[in-house]
Design a protein around this motif. Structure first.
Motif, PDB file in Angstrom:
ATOM      1  N   TYR A  35      75.176  53.444  66.629  1.00 49.10           N
ATOM      2  CA  TYR A  35      76.449  52.859  67.074  1.00 49.10           C
ATOM      3  C   TYR A  35      77.134  53.721  68.137  1.00 49.10           C
ATOM      4  CZ  TYR A  35      76.214  49.738  62.987  1.00 49.10           C
ATOM      5  OH  TYR A  35      75.844  48.797  62.060  1.00 49.10           O
ATOM      6  N   LEU A  36      76.714  54.966  68.246  1.00 51.06           N
ATOM      7  CA  LEU A  36      77.354  55.880  69.201  1.00 51.06           C
ATOM      8  C   LEU A  36      76.869  55.670  70.634  1.00 51.06           C
ATOM      9  CD1 LEU A  36      77.290  59.211  67.142  1.00 51.06           C
ATOM     10  CD2 LEU A  36      79.111  57.525  67.272  1.00 51.06           C
ATOM     11  N   VAL A  37      75.719  55.038  70.781  1.00 55.59           N
ATOM     12  CA  VAL A  37      75.173  54.784  72.122  1.00 55.59           C
ATOM     13  C   VAL A  37      76.136  53.902  72.914  1.00 55.59           C
ATOM     14  CG1 VAL A  37      73.332  53.586  73.385  1.00 55.59           C
ATOM     15  CG2 VAL A  37      72.754  55.073  71.457  1.00 55.59           C
ATOM     16  N   ASN A  38      76.458  54.339  74.131  1.00 56.07           N
ATOM     17  CA  ASN A  38      77.341  53.565  75.011  1.00 56.07           C
ATOM     18  C   ASN A  38      76.741  53.564  76.418  1.00 56.07           C
ATOM     19  OD1 ASN A  38      79.355  52.374  76.522  1.00 56.07           O
ATOM     20  ND2 ASN A  38      81.021  53.597  75.653  1.00 56.07           N
ATOM     21  N   LEU A  39      76.055  52.477  76.746  1.00 54.28           N
ATOM     22  CA  LEU A  39      75.382  52.393  78.042  1.00 54.28           C
ATOM     23  C   LEU A  39      76.367  52.231  79.196  1.00 54.28           C
ATOM     24  CD1 LEU A  39      72.386  49.992  77.203  1.00 54.28           C
ATOM     25  CD2 LEU A  39      72.520  52.471  76.914  1.00 54.28           C
ATOM     26  N   CYS A  40      77.535  51.688  78.914  1.00 55.01           N
ATOM     27  CA  CYS A  40      78.513  51.367  79.971  1.00 55.01           C
ATOM     28  C   CYS A  40      79.438  52.528  80.326  1.00 55.01           C
ATOM     29  CB  CYS A  40      79.385  50.188  79.537  1.00 55.01           C
ATOM     30  SG  CYS A  40      78.484  48.651  79.376  1.00 55.01           S
ATOM     31  N   THR A  41      79.359  53.595  79.573  1.00 51.14           N
ATOM     32  CA  THR A  41      80.334  54.675  79.712  1.00 51.14           C
ATOM     33  C   THR A  41      80.325  55.312  81.101  1.00 51.14           C
ATOM     34  OG1 THR A  41      81.129  56.775  78.807  1.00 51.14           O
ATOM     35  CG2 THR A  41      78.733  56.433  78.815  1.00 51.14           C
ATOM     36  N   PRO A  42      81.525  55.673  81.621  1.00 52.90           N
ATOM     37  CA  PRO A  42      81.599  56.442  82.855  1.00 52.90           C
ATOM     38  C   PRO A  42      81.509  57.954  82.610  1.00 52.90           C
ATOM     39  CG  PRO A  42      83.798  55.753  82.205  1.00 52.90           C
ATOM     40  CD  PRO A  42      82.855  55.201  81.177  1.00 52.90           C
TER      41      PRO A  42
ATOM     42  N   LYS B 263      84.734  46.430  75.526  1.00 53.94           N
ATOM     43  CA  LYS B 263      83.308  46.249  75.231  1.00 53.94           C
ATOM     44  C   LYS B 263      82.736  45.121  76.086  1.00 53.94           C
ATOM     45  CE  LYS B 263      83.252  47.907  70.455  1.00 53.94           C
ATOM     46  NZ  LYS B 263      83.129  47.485  69.051  1.00 53.94           N
ATOM     47  N   LEU B 264      81.540  45.344  76.588  1.00 52.99           N
ATOM     48  CA  LEU B 264      80.863  44.330  77.391  1.00 52.99           C
ATOM     49  C   LEU B 264      79.724  43.690  76.589  1.00 52.99           C
ATOM     50  CD1 LEU B 264      80.759  46.123  80.861  1.00 52.99           C
ATOM     51  CD2 LEU B 264      82.494  44.576  79.925  1.00 52.99           C
ATOM     52  N   GLY B 265      79.340  42.500  77.015  1.00 51.02           N
ATOM     53  CA  GLY B 265      78.300  41.762  76.307  1.00 51.02           C
ATOM     54  C   GLY B 265      78.852  40.563  75.566  1.00 51.02           C
ATOM     55  N   GLY B 266      80.168  40.399  75.576  1.00 54.00           N
ATOM     56  CA  GLY B 266      80.777  39.240  74.933  1.00 54.00           C
ATOM     57  C   GLY B 266      80.536  37.961  75.734  1.00 54.00           C
ATOM     58  N   GLU B 267      80.442  38.096  77.038  1.00 54.82           N
ATOM     59  CA  GLU B 267      80.185  36.943  77.902  1.00 54.82           C
ATOM     60  C   GLU B 267      78.709  36.899  78.273  1.00 54.82           C
ATOM     61  OE1 GLU B 267      82.813  36.899  81.286  1.00 54.82           O
ATOM     62  OE2 GLU B 267      84.487  37.660  80.063  1.00 54.82           O
ATOM     63  N   PHE B 268      78.144  35.700  78.252  1.00 59.03           N
ATOM     64  CA  PHE B 268      76.737  35.551  78.628  1.00 59.03           C
ATOM     65  C   PHE B 268      76.487  36.119  80.023  1.00 59.03           C
ATOM     66  CE2 PHE B 268      76.310  31.535  75.760  1.00 59.03           C
ATOM     67  CZ  PHE B 268      76.168  32.341  74.648  1.00 59.03           C
TER      68      PHE B 268
ATOM     69  N   LEU C 276      78.786  47.509  83.899  1.00 55.24           N
ATOM     70  CA  LEU C 276      77.472  46.869  83.976  1.00 55.24           C
ATOM     71  C   LEU C 276      76.514  47.687  84.834  1.00 55.24           C
ATOM     72  CD1 LEU C 276      78.598  43.143  84.353  1.00 55.24           C
ATOM     73  CD2 LEU C 276      77.634  44.214  82.307  1.00 55.24           C
ATOM     74  N   ASP C 277      77.038  48.254  85.923  1.00 52.92           N
ATOM     75  CA  ASP C 277      76.212  49.138  86.757  1.00 52.92           C
ATOM     76  C   ASP C 277      75.776  50.384  85.986  1.00 52.92           C
ATOM     77  OD1 ASP C 277      76.019  47.647  89.048  1.00 52.92           O
ATOM     78  OD2 ASP C 277      77.741  48.590  90.046  1.00 52.92           O
ATOM     79  N   ASN C 278      76.720  50.944  85.220  1.00 52.90           N
ATOM     80  CA  ASN C 278      76.387  52.117  84.393  1.00 52.90           C
ATOM     81  C   ASN C 278      75.271  51.790  83.408  1.00 52.90           C
ATOM     82  OD1 ASN C 278      78.406  53.562  85.667  1.00 52.90           O
ATOM     83  ND2 ASN C 278      79.896  53.322  84.011  1.00 52.90           N
ATOM     84  N   ALA C 279      75.408  50.641  82.733  1.00 49.13           N
ATOM     85  CA  ALA C 279      74.405  50.231  81.740  1.00 49.13           C
ATOM     86  C   ALA C 279      73.040  50.055  82.389  1.00 49.13           C
ATOM     87  CB  ALA C 279      74.839  48.935  81.063  1.00 49.13           C
ATOM     88  N   ALA C 280      73.013  49.378  83.524  1.00 53.16           N
ATOM     89  CA  ALA C 280      71.745  49.147  84.223  1.00 53.16           C
ATOM     90  C   ALA C 280      71.100  50.463  84.632  1.00 53.16           C
ATOM     91  CB  ALA C 280      71.979  48.257  85.442  1.00 53.16           C
ATOM     92  N   SER C 281      71.924  51.415  85.083  1.00 49.85           N
ATOM     93  CA  SER C 281      71.362  52.688  85.557  1.00 49.85           C
ATOM     94  C   SER C 281      70.816  53.530  84.404  1.00 49.85           C
ATOM     95  CB  SER C 281      72.405  53.476  86.354  1.00 49.85           C
ATOM     96  OG  SER C 281      73.438  53.954  85.525  1.00 49.85           O
TER      97      SER C 281
ATOM     98  N   ALA D  54      86.129  51.904  83.390  1.00 48.20           N
ATOM     99  CA  ALA D  54      85.277  51.816  84.588  1.00 48.20           C
ATOM    100  C   ALA D  54      85.305  50.419  85.200  1.00 48.20           C
ATOM    101  CB  ALA D  54      83.838  52.197  84.243  1.00 48.20           C
ATOM    102  N   GLY D  55      85.818  49.447  84.425  1.00 52.45           N
ATOM    103  CA  GLY D  55      85.825  48.061  84.875  1.00 52.45           C
ATOM    104  C   GLY D  55      84.528  47.366  84.508  1.00 52.45           C
TER     105      GLY D  55
END
Length: 281
Positions: A71-78, A150-155, A121-126, A115-116
């Motif tokens: 649960y600690l993993v955060n792909l979107c974090t700045p 949190k992101l991922g709520g929208e398709f 989303l860019d952070n997660a992808a990278s 981060a917006g």
């Protein structure tokens, strides 16, 4: 159409124990953590228990398993330090999946914390780009209830990550999260509409796993609290249609339903089987 349904089961005493735990609740596929999800910890799976897990799975279950990350993993974090820890944790999980012959590692995108949406989303992808994913393993990005940043709520978030990363990633849809995020699943027409929208935005070819949970809260509340199948606010009609939707019928499902009111995973798995029309095993 084969019904593949199971639960998120414990690996206490060794990951090989998950097979028996799954059989005990009547599941034929399912999900595990490789360690406590509340801490940064390495999977640390011994060769012997890994071998027992692989053999037991092949002999007794239809599969597939999926590993759920910490649960600690955060792909979107700045934040650089959290990003590095998340990347390291992801790498160890996909390596553990390869060791166990598990085809999927499931992860939440996390929160952009300022981060917006675009930045997150860019952070997660990278981060995903930097994971060295072994052959035979796929990372699944899970749909979220969408509270706070949190992101991922929208398709669209899921579609954007798939588009922005060079990694071949797919999706795990969580019914309670979708409902909380505002996608109605409480009637047969609503399920049809939501699945059609998912197909338009993301594509059903990316849907590899489902977390099947009813919801204790109304649609669009962003509140993530799971209920027994058919007994929450998604309800029986919605759950029945979802379980029998022709585009979803072969997708494996893992339950993360509560243990309360005298009902456990076994009750919920039986409920899914009752609601499923073709009953093929």
């Amino acid at each position: 159409m084969t019904l593949r349904v199971g639960a998120h089961v414990s690996i206490a005493g060794g990951v090989d124990n998950a097979v028996g735990n799954q059989l005990d609740v009547g599941g034929n596929c399912g999900q595990i953590f490789t360690h406590s999800p509340q801490v940064w910890q390495d999977p640390n799976i011994g060769d012997e228990e890994a071998e027992k897990f692989r053999t037991g799975t092949k002999k007794n279950l239809k599969g597939p398993w999926v590993i759920h990350t910490s649960y600690l993993v955060n792909l979107c974090t700045p934040k650089d330090d959290l990003r590095e820890k998340s990347l390291d944790s992801m790498q160890k999980e996909v390596d553990a999946a390869a060791q166990l012959d598990i085809p999927y590692v499931n992860v939440h995108l996390g929160a952009h914390t300022g981060a917006g949406v675009d930045g997150g989303l860019d952070n997660a992808a990278s981060v995903l780009d930097e994971v060295d994913v072994p052959e035979g393993v796929t990372i699944l990005v899970e749909s979220d209830a969408g509270s706070g940043t949190k992101l991922g709520g929208e398709f669209e978030h899921l579609a954007e990550v798939i588009d922005r990363t060079e990694q071949d990633v797919d999706v795990c849809l969580d019914t309670a999260h979708m409902f909380a995020a505002g996608y109605d699943l409480s009637s047969a027409p609503a399920v049809n509409e939501t699945i059609a929208e998912f197909n338009d935005v993301v594509g059903l070819e990316h849907l590899e796993y489902i977390h099947l949970n009813d919801s204790k809260h109304e649609c669009g509340t962003n509140k993530d609290e799971h209920a027994h199948i058919g007994e929450g606010l998604i309800g029986e009609e919605g759950m029945e249609r979802f379980i029998n939707h022709p585009d979803l019928a072969d997708v494996p499902m893992a339950l993360e339903t509560p243990t309360e009111d005298g009902k456990s995973f076994e009750w919920n798995i039986n409920r899914v089987r009752e609601l499923r029309h073709d009953h093929e095993e």
